[in-house]
Design an enzyme around this catalytic site. Structure first.
Site, PDB file in Angstrom:
ATOM      1  N   ALA A 171       0.837  -1.207   0.000  1.00  0.00           N
ATOM      2  CA  ALA A 171       0.000   0.000   0.000  1.00  0.00           C
ATOM      3  C   ALA A 171       0.874   1.260   0.000  1.00  0.00           C
ATOM      4  O   ALA A 171       1.969   1.253   0.558  1.00  0.00           O
ATOM      5  CB  ALA A 171      -0.921  -0.008   1.219  1.00  0.00           C
ATOM      6  N   LYS A 205       4.294   1.303  -6.104  1.00  0.00           N
ATOM      7  CA  LYS A 205       5.273   0.359  -6.625  1.00  0.00           C
ATOM      8  C   LYS A 205       4.595  -0.869  -7.230  1.00  0.00           C
ATOM      9  O   LYS A 205       5.094  -1.455  -8.195  1.00  0.00           O
ATOM     10  CB  LYS A 205       6.264  -0.019  -5.523  1.00  0.00           C
ATOM     11  CG  LYS A 205       7.141   1.165  -5.091  1.00  0.00           C
ATOM     12  CD  LYS A 205       8.115   0.782  -3.996  1.00  0.00           C
ATOM     13  CE  LYS A 205       9.051   1.940  -3.628  1.00  0.00           C
ATOM     14  NZ  LYS A 205       8.355   3.048  -2.954  1.00  0.00           N
ATOM     15  N   GLU A 227      -0.832  -6.218   1.699  1.00  0.00           N
ATOM     16  CA  GLU A 227      -0.769  -5.154   2.701  1.00  0.00           C
ATOM     17  C   GLU A 227      -1.412  -5.666   3.985  1.00  0.00           C
ATOM     18  O   GLU A 227      -2.543  -6.157   3.971  1.00  0.00           O
ATOM     19  CB  GLU A 227      -1.494  -3.900   2.210  1.00  0.00           C
ATOM     20  CG  GLU A 227      -1.617  -2.796   3.235  1.00  0.00           C
ATOM     21  CD  GLU A 227      -0.287  -2.351   3.815  1.00  0.00           C
ATOM     22  OE1 GLU A 227      -0.207  -2.190   5.059  1.00  0.00           O
ATOM     23  OE2 GLU A 227       0.675  -2.167   3.040  1.00  0.00           O
ATOM     24  N   ASP A 249       9.245  -3.136   0.311  1.00  0.00           N
ATOM     25  CA  ASP A 249       9.298  -1.696   0.556  1.00  0.00           C
ATOM     26  C   ASP A 249       8.830  -1.517   1.992  1.00  0.00           C
ATOM     27  O   ASP A 249       7.660  -1.288   2.261  1.00  0.00           O
ATOM     28  CB  ASP A 249       8.395  -0.960  -0.438  1.00  0.00           C
ATOM     29  CG  ASP A 249       8.503   0.549  -0.304  1.00  0.00           C
ATOM     30  OD1 ASP A 249       9.622   1.050  -0.115  1.00  0.00           O
ATOM     31  OD2 ASP A 249       7.458   1.222  -0.365  1.00  0.00           O
ATOM     32  N   CYS A 302      12.095   4.597   2.941  1.00  0.00           N
ATOM     33  CA  CYS A 302      12.125   6.038   2.689  1.00  0.00           C
ATOM     34  C   CYS A 302      12.649   6.742   3.938  1.00  0.00           C
ATOM     35  O   CYS A 302      12.058   7.705   4.414  1.00  0.00           O
ATOM     36  CB  CYS A 302      10.757   6.570   2.277  1.00  0.00           C
ATOM     37  SG  CYS A 302       9.434   6.271   3.465  1.00  0.00           S
TER      38      CYS A 302
END
Length: 495
Positions: A115, A119, A137, A182, A235
């Site tokens: 989510a 990507k 997710e 991710d 990130c």
């Protein structure tokens, strides 16, 4: 504005670059969109970009061929082509991760922490509708947003799940060619974009995130087939969640190795975006029980995107390969086998075939029009009919939000097509198209009215029509008595 302990750590990390880094956090952030190749016609993405340049001022993102910066004057989120799934608004640095997977059409790919879908939809573009994408997710609300974005971009060959990594690893041992993690992180790279990430930051949360990342990666490792590729990304700037996480993973999993990332090919300055081994706090056990400093020099292979060096936010990525290999054409088996699908005589299939014979492009010639859906497995959930990818793994025991492409709903003696189907179709696949050109003010106003749920007069053969904006499917209409009835979903209609 930023946590004091965060700034102190960044100053220790960056030294002379620190002032440039802080100024970048105070500057206006860059914005970008990524063209959806699944919407491409005969000339593919080039055709789409040409159409978008009529409305937006676009500049290429160097590390993603379909990525483009737009200006602050542009408002792509409010444009009808956004509703048609022609592009996805995505932070430019985030676009750098998926190309590192080197996805090929026909492969089985897992996006483990998917989510809101940036990507995952990017992966789907590389798959070109072939193979299988499992987008997972763990948080239910975020999983619903993920599913909505997969639908908007017209992805046909994806299964959206709402599971924890442990449950998935039990179902898919050694199953996937490619896996993207991710990972949930402290979000430091998004501080100038997301005030909440800044407010929630703490040193303790960084360590909690690092522990969670270790656990997620261990489960991902179980699901990758021999010779497969795993890409890890965050990130955040925190070494404990980046070089540290990768260093710890390689200690636990010697069957993996780091692969170098060609930063020059990404348009990045040499040496400026390498990972830093000295930030991983590497240690080596000595014979007397003591430890000494032992950095992994291969951590330089990893990628760090910095806001004071590139036009984007902070991002980290590492490419890992599992030892071993499989024979060409090898297809792993899921623990539960494959989906068998519903019986061919199920009334939902009969209703679908009747609808598609009348609505599909084959209806123009009287020939069979199932060519767009000649492979796959029909699944039924209540009155909803889905087409899952060929060799779809069994979904038994999994929480599934979207098991493929929703074709539509069986309503008594008729079949009503889904909005997802409209967004997945190209005009050449249907018998009737109602085309509007957004560059024409009058036609643009009609599309705006359609998105608000309004009907409009039209002459033509009665039946279902794919409503298109600049040649891209945006929804369904049904023509009867000279009036195009509106079938744009009520929940999506504009005020």
């Amino acid at each position: 504005m930023f946590p004091e302990k965060f700034l102190k750590r960044m100053q220790d990390m960056l030294g002379q670059e620190y002032e440039d880094f802080v100024r970048s956090l105070e500057a206006q952030r860059c914005q970008a969109l990524r063209v959806n190749p699944l919407k491409g016609g005969r000339t593919g993405e080039t055709e789409i970009v040409g159409k978008l340049e009529v409305y937006f001022k676009l500049t290429q993102v160097s590390w993603e061929k379909n990525g483009f910066y737009y200006t602050k004057e542009d408002q792509p989120g409010k444009h009808p082509l956004h509703e048609a799934g022609v592009y996805y608004i995505q932070e430019p640095s985030a676009m750098a991760v998926v190309p590192l997977l080197e996805v090929k059409p026909g492969e089985c790919v897992l996006d483990l922490c998917a989510a809101p879908g940036g990507k995952s939809t990017q992966i789907a573009g590389y798959l070109r509708g072939e193979g299988l994408l499992v987008s997972n997710e763990i948080h239910p609300a975020r999983a619903r947003i993920l599913s909505e974005n997969m639908e908007r971009l017209g992805v046909r060959n994806a299964c959206v799940t709402n599971e924890n990594p442990t449950s998935l690893s039990q179902k898919f041992p050694g199953y996937f060619n490619r896996i993207l993690v991710d990972a949930p992180c402290s979000g430091e790279g998004m501080f100038r974009k997301n005030d909440i990430a800044c407010e929630e930051w703490s040193e303790e949360n960084v360590l909690l995130c690092a522990k969670r990342q270790d656990e997620i990666l261990d489960e991902a490792a179980k699901m990758l087939m021999p010779g497969g590729r795993l890409v890890y990304s965050t990130c955040t700037f925190a070494p404990a969640e980046n070089e540290g996480t990768i260093s710890r993973f390689l200690q636990r999993h010697p069957e993996f190795r780091l692969l170098p990332i060609d930063k020059t090919a990404m348009g990045l300055p040499e040496g400026k975006c390498d990972g830093r081994p000295e930030w991983a706090d590497g240690k080596k056990e000595l014979a007397d029980g003591k430890t000494e400093r032992a950095d992994r020099e291969d951590l330089r292979y990893t990628l760090r995107l910095w806001p004071h060096i590139v036009k984007g936010e902070g991002h980290f990525a590492a490419v890992l390969q599992k030892e071993g290999q499989v024979s060409p054409g090898y297809r792993a088996a899921a623990a539960g086998g494959t989906e068998k699908g519903i019986a061919p005589k199920d009334p939902a299939i009969a209703a679908w075939r009747e609808f598609w014979q009348e609505t599909g492009s084959g209806g123009k010639t009287g020939k069979s029009s199932d060519t767009a859906f000649d492979e796959g497995v029909f699944l039924r959930f209540g009155d909803h009919l889905y087409l899952a990818p060929k060799d779809m793994p069994s979904l038994k025991g999994l929480k599934v939000l979207r098991p493929g492409l929703q074709l539509g709903t069986l309503k008594k003696d008729r079949f009503e097509p889904s909005h997802a189907l409209a967004l997945a179709l190209k005009p050449e696949e249907v018998r009737h198209e109602c085309r509007f050109l957004l560059s024409d003010d009058g036609q643009s106003e009609t599309i705006s009215a359609y998105l608000k749920g309004q009907t409009f007069p039209m002459d033509g053969e009665k039946g279902w029509y794919l409503i298109t904006a600049d040649g891209f499917g945006i929804g369904w209409g049904k023509l009867a008595g000279g009036i195009m009835k509106n079938h744009y979903p009520k929940g999506l209609r504009k005020p």
